[in-house]
Scaffold this active site. Sequence first.
Site, PDB file in Angstrom:
ATOM      1  N   SER A 136      41.812  28.607   8.707  1.00  0.00           N
ATOM      2  CA  SER A 136      41.377  27.505   9.564  1.00  0.00           C
ATOM      3  C   SER A 136      42.497  27.189  10.542  1.00  0.00           C
ATOM      4  O   SER A 136      43.653  27.590  10.335  1.00  0.00           O
ATOM      5  CB  SER A 136      41.078  26.269   8.699  1.00  0.00           C
ATOM      6  N   TYR A 149      42.840  19.961   2.177  1.00  0.00           N
ATOM      7  CA  TYR A 149      42.292  21.141   2.836  1.00  0.00           C
ATOM      8  C   TYR A 149      43.410  21.962   3.476  1.00  0.00           C
ATOM      9  O   TYR A 149      43.475  23.191   3.313  1.00  0.00           O
ATOM     10  CB  TYR A 149      41.277  20.703   3.885  1.00  0.00           C
TER      11      TYR A 149
END
Length: 286
Positions: A136, A149
């Site tokens: 990401s 995350y």
Amino acid sequence: MSGKKIWFITGASRGMGVDFARAAMAAGHAVVASGRDSTAVVKALGKSDGLLAVRLDVTSRADADAAVRSAVDRFGRIDVLVNNAASFYAGFFEELTPEQIERQLATSLIGPMNVTRAVLPIMRKQRSGHIISISSAAGLVGFEFCTAYAASKFGLEGWMESLHAEVAPFGVTTTIVNPGFFRTELLTEQSTQYAELSIQDYDERRAKQIEFWKAQNGQQSGDPAKLARALITISSQETPPRRFIAGADAVAIAEQKVADLKTQIDANRDLSTSLAFDRAPAARAL
């Protein structure tokens, strides 16, 4: 690894994993598509001679071993592994419970390790293979409200970069993919979990963050079908990139990260380079 390949894709019952599987099949490859519910995989992708749907909870090493055995029994090899399965535990660090952080790491970091551990003996024996892990932009830069995350994605990247050097002698290549905002199901209620605790000091900022993330669902600029086709292109290259920045927004984030690192290095360069042991004084000649 030219011609038809066998792709093994995790998290292929919904979201971006479905696009990856469809693109691979459209390119003439065979696909092992996995998900926690194999019937959901079939529902999403249909039935095909070149498709094997398998049950796989990536947090289970037993599931990973069984899914890989099924893949090899059916197709005889695995050429491309796509570690795609993911979840998103959003919240300020203090408000995320230890259990939520553990679940984030279990899915997004330990999960890819479990599957890769099961696949690597196959690729080593073949002396070929390509491991693609979906990270990401939050694997490059930490963002407020994304501590768990980002921790999982930063961990994924450190593991993948180190793994690259370990498996390259066996003809196995690795690629980290850093997507920006893509219109997937990651921000839906099924995939995003918010912090369980509430600390008053965070109330105002929390409300704004939740409003922001919920508003992003379905509005992301990135097209996952185009990203899927990009992965097909990457996998066909003789030397796949070790990192692929996916999306104009991710490119901007990566470029800003590079600039920020350079600024931080230059700001304290003299201090940073002055930390070696002092040289011993030269001995006097008699």
